[in-house]
Design an enzyme around this catalytic site. Structure first.
Site, mmCIF file in Angstrom:
data_model
loop_
_atom_site.group_PDB
_atom_site.id
_atom_site.type_symbol
_atom_site.label_atom_id
_atom_site.label_comp_id
_atom_site.label_asym_id
_atom_site.label_seq_id
_atom_site.Cartn_x
_atom_site.Cartn_y
_atom_site.Cartn_z
ATOM 1 N N ASP A 76 -10.924 -19.577 -41.859
ATOM 2 C CA ASP A 76 -12.215 -19.334 -42.512
ATOM 3 C C ASP A 76 -12.693 -17.887 -42.623
ATOM 4 O OD1 ASP A 76 -11.827 -22.014 -42.117
ATOM 5 O OD2 ASP A 76 -13.918 -22.471 -41.715
ATOM 6 N N GLU A 84 -13.692 -27.176 -29.184
ATOM 7 C CA GLU A 84 -13.101 -26.602 -30.389
ATOM 8 C C GLU A 84 -12.554 -25.201 -30.117
ATOM 9 O OE1 GLU A 84 -16.044 -25.987 -33.411
ATOM 10 O OE2 GLU A 84 -14.582 -25.983 -35.039
#
Ligand SMILES: *[C@@H]1O[C@H](CO)[C@@H](O)[C@H](O)[C@H]1NC(C)=O
Ligand SMILES: *[C@@H]1O[C@H](CO)[C@@H](O)[C@H](O)[C@H]1NC(C)=O
Ligand SMILES: *[C@@H]1O[C@H](CO)[C@@H](O)[C@H](O)[C@H]1NC(C)=O
Ligand SMILES: *[C@@H]1O[C@H](CO)[C@@H](O)[C@H](O)[C@H]1NC(C)=O
Length: 835
Positions: free
Chosen positions: A574, A804
């Site tokens: 990203d 995460e």
């Protein structure tokens, strides 16, 4: 919301018709204009009829000729022509039946369905009271529920799972077991056992409420059995494959169970439905109790169980056993009470045995705390596997990334996807690049399940060789996704990580030719080959750079001045900083290295199958050429690998204040300003991307370039932390920088387990290969591995979750989505040293 949805459906229908009109200009003429209709004469009528007849024939002719062809559908939404991998006989028959039922509703705390588009659904809810006395219905996994912990502690991915959920002081222990008896119908029988405890001291006399429901997605009505007081039967119905089925309750007297039945076609908002019913009942009767009523043709039945803690209840599903009711009752007995205890004991023992055989943690000297964390990692990966069905929404080419899904889109064909998911709360659906990492773990536990999942993904390929990267199939999935991420863009890639799993799988096939392969391996490879080839070609044509041997992620937004650095969502990383000014001069190092992996895998498969592998061999040599790689990406001064592009370091976000001419209000927003002109150069952000030539083991073991990489890896100013390697060097101008007002740093500092796993794999390899840096690689390997294991396991033990990402500075604490038992679960392979 609802009107929005139907509006979108209508819009997309319009897109579909107008495009089919374009492809078939004749259609436009088949309708006579108003003028003509007014001055109708009989002879005209005949001519008209004749014309209509002719054009019908023409339409028929074309539509038959172009079943799969571009005349009928835009290529973006045309399936890849060729038999599907999931249709291979190894995935049908007995295999299909064995995996028919499962905990395949990944987004629920406990949800069961069969792997068919329209299944019988089952799910668990409970009522939770928070400290301020507010009531809430728990059902879908939500971060906002602030569960202290939850997750599968044991799950074999096939027929057994045990989970604990801690909600405040309420502890739920749920068990799912499947069993096929000789008298069972298709798919066998299953049971869900729920035990409720309260871990606080002052908990006696505490009443807790559970709700368990079944719903038939196909809309077939259910038959409730509230009145046969004696038996244990709650509800029955029929399914296409399984025939007649019945749900029984055990461990709880039927009198105490309340129910409600509805006829509905909406299954994504059952939580809302239940909340509404309970609220209105509470208002009317002062009690939180289902009304014991049902609509006619109810296909959803909800049962309420109130129990004084601790208590235990079992819901037993039995499939058609013919008309022999005593056999059915025997099966219910077998799947409950003491017999179930015995069954569970056996399942648990065999799970633990297979676990130790596969990963050897005890043998390696890990204590119970680590073994438990390892089993939780595996169990959650397997327990998170879901089955999804629906149609992706594909942006028409003029709509750019990040625009809302109310923009024009096409529907992909209706497809099923059997896949693992990154996170049951935040990302309970398929993600292409995550899946390659997931399969590294799953294939070691259950090769066949893994092959089927890989096959399912490759079956989603269109005729161009493209696969949508985020799979948002069905309303249940869509209800979880922000608007701007719904549409999938056919120009956008995602790292071809499935090749990681495929390469790993190929390495277990020592055979040199297809004729010596096992039947299933051969069939799988033969059928996958054309799809892999198309996938490869799609990358090799759509993502190429200007210079030979160079690639870049297409689709970055070159026009935005609202981001500090235009995101590269397609890379999977990203906001990892790339060149400041996106252009076609760009060269992305990570993509080039992914291409090496893909090329090598294609070379191996094509030679194994005896196909023409010449082009892959030539390309593999070209991409492995260090001189070429270094010319494109290496900075000889610093010894670092970088991206290349039109770049300046001198950019910053600053508040711009302006007056809205329409409203007169003063507004402010962050806008990027560029203080020095960009030029073509290496992009000096050192981080995960820089490590890719090392990660893919491209650097020869005796090269000084390897020593540079090792030195860079251990440098604490750059990536090294006590918790693993951080994603971006502290010396980078974008280190921990926000990309917009609303985008905190994501791949700009925190520690991610998937890339650390790959780095460990390379260190492990270089520590085995003879060369001057062997010992250095080995030392670094041991330290990095220790750091990662310690931090992930400690943080699991403290917080109850795998996360995460992990904080790269102060304390290594878990951050972001949780539980995140996708690639973070690779920590198990790190413990097992399986790379
Ligand atoms: C569930 O969603 C459907 C369609 O989006 C809607 O028509 C229905 O009213 C909703 N039900 C509840 C209880 O919110
Ligand atoms: C990949 O693309 C290059 C040119 O862009 C071509 O020369 C090469 O043959 C392609 N590789 C394969 C395996 O098709
Ligand atoms: C780099 O970007 C600047 C600003 O957009 C542009 O003016 C310049 O032409 C670009 N340089 C190259 C070589 O593309
Ligand atoms: C953490 O470790 C303690 C002590 O070994 C143990 O009792 C506890 O259950 C562990 N917590 C988790 C979440 O595993």
């Amino acid at each position: 919301m609802n009107t929005m949805a139907s509006l979108q459906e209508r819009r997309s229908a319009r897109v579909a018709t107008s495009s089919s009109q374009q492809t078939n200009p004749r259609k436009a003429h088949s309708k006579p204009s108003k003028e003509k209709r007014r001055e109708r004469s009989s002879s005209r009528n005949w001519v008209l009829l004749f014309l209509v007849f002719i054009s019908l024939i023409v339409v028929l002719f074309y539509s038959m000729r172009s079943r799969n062809g571009p005349l009928q559908l835009p290529t973006h939404i045309t399936p890849f022509p060729g038999p599907k991998i999931s249709d291979l006989s190894q995935f049908r028959g007995k295999h299909h039946e064995e995996l028919y039922w499962g905990t395949y509703r990944s987004n629920l705390y406990l949800g069961i369905r069969a792997r068919v588009p329209k299944s019988l659904l089952a799910g668990l809810m409970w009522i939770s009271v928070d400290s301020s006395g507010m009531l809430a219905v728990r059902h879908t996994c939500e971060a906002s529920d602030n569960m202290k912990r939850y997750g599968w502690l044991r799950h074999d991915g096939r027929s057994f799972g045990y989970q604990e959920l801690l909600d405040g002081s309420m502890l739920l222990k749920t068990t799912f077991v499947k069993k096929k008896f000789s008298s069972s119908g298709y798919g066998g029988d299953w049971v869900v056992r729920i035990r409720v405890e309260d871990i606080s001291e002052e908990s006696s006399e505490n009443i807790k409420t559970l709700l368990f429901y079944v719903a038939d997605e196909a809309g077939r009505s259910l038959k409730l059995h509230p009145n046969d007081r004696q038996g244990t039967r709650l509800v029955s119905g029929t399914m296409k494959d399984a025939g007649q089925w019945t749900l029984h309750v055990k461990g709880m007297a039927k009198e105490g169970i309340h129910y409600v039945g509805y006829s509905t076609e909406h299954f994504h908002n059952i939580t809302t439905l239940v909340s509404h019913v309970l609220q209105s009942q509470a208002r009317r009767t002062g009690r939180l109790q289902l009304p014991d009523s049902m609509q006619s043709f109810s296909n959803l039945a909800i049962f309420q169980v109130d129990g004084k803690v601790p208590f235990e209840v079992e819901f037993v599903y039995v499939s058609d056993g013919g008309s022999d009711t005593s056999a059915t009752e025997a099966r219910v007995e077998q799947l409950s009470g003491l017999s179930l205890n015995n069954e569970l004991g056996e399942r648990e023992t065999s799970f633990e045995k297979q676990f130790e055989q596969t990963f050897c943690l005890k043998e390696k000297g890990f204590d119970d705390r680590y073994v438990e964390a390892g089993m939780a990692a595996l169990s959650n990966m397997l327990g998170g596997i879901g089955y999804f069905y629906g149609r992706s929404r594909i942006a028409v080419p003029s709509v750019s990334e990040g625009e809302s899904s109310s923009q024009r889109f096409w529907h992909y064909w209706p497809s099923a996807l059997y896949t693992a998911v990154p996170s049951r709360s935040m990302f309970p659906r398929g993600f292409l690049w995550d899946e390659g990492f997931h399969q590294l773990l799953i294939r070691r536990w259950d090769k066949k399940v893994s092959m089927e999942i890989i096959g399912n993904w490759l079956d989603l390929m269109n005729v161009d060789g493209w696969i949508p990267r985020e799979q948002i199939l069905g309303t249940e999935s869509r209800s979880k996704v922000p608007e701007e991420f719904v549409l999938q863009h056919t120009s956008n890639a995602n790292p071809p990580t499935l090749f990681l799993a495929i390469q790993d799988y190929l390495s277990t096939l020592s055979e040199e030719s297809a004729s010596k392969l096992g039947e299933e391996d051969r069939a799988f490879l033969e059928r996958s080959f054309p799809r892999l080839q198309a996938w490869f070609n799609w990358f090799n044509t759509s993502q190429v750079g200007k210079l030979p041997g160079s690639y870049f992620w297409h689709g970055r937004n070159a026009d935005t001045d609202r981001e500090l650095n235009a995101k590269t969502l397609s890379s999977g990383l990203d906001d990892y900083p790339r060149s400041s000014h996106p252009s076609t001069d760009e060269r992305h190092l990570d993509l080039r290295c992914w291409m090496v992996l893909a090329t090598k895998s294609m070379l191996r498969i094509s030679s194994l199958l005896g196909k023409d592998s010449g082009e892959y061999r030539r390309m593999a040599e070209q991409l492995a050429n260090m001189d070429l790689l270094n010319k494109l990406h290496y900075d000889t001064v610093s010894g670092r690998y970088y991206d290349f592009g039109n770049h300046t370091e001198k950019v910053k976000l600053a508040w711009k204040v302006w007056q809205d001419p329409k409203t007169g209000y003063v507004r402010q927003e962050l806008v990027r300003s560029v203080q020095r002109h960009p030029y073509l150069r290496l992009v000096p952000h050192f981080g995960y991307v820089s490590l890719f030539p090392f990660i893919m083991k491209l650097i020869p073991a005796d090269s000084p370039v390897l020593r540079n990489q090792l030195d860079l890896i251990v440098d604490e100013k750059l990536l090294w932390t006590a918790y693993g390697l951080r994603s971006l060097a502290t010396t980078s101008s974008m280190y921990m920088a926000r990309n917009t007002e609303h985008d905190p740093p994501y791949w700009r500092g925190p520690v991610w387990i998937n890339i650390n796993y790959l780095v460990l794999g390379a260190l492990h390899r270089y520590s085995q290969e003879p060369g001057p840096y062997k010992d250095a690689a080995s030392r670094i390997y041991t330290q990095l591995r220790d750091n990662l294991i310690r931090n992930v396991v400690e943080s699991y033990n403290e917080s109850g979750y795998l996360w995460e990402q992990y904080d790269n500075a102060a304390n290594g604490r878990g951050k972001g989505a949780h539980p995140f038992t996708g690639w973070t679960s690779l920590i198990l392979l790190v413990m097992a040293e399986q790379y």
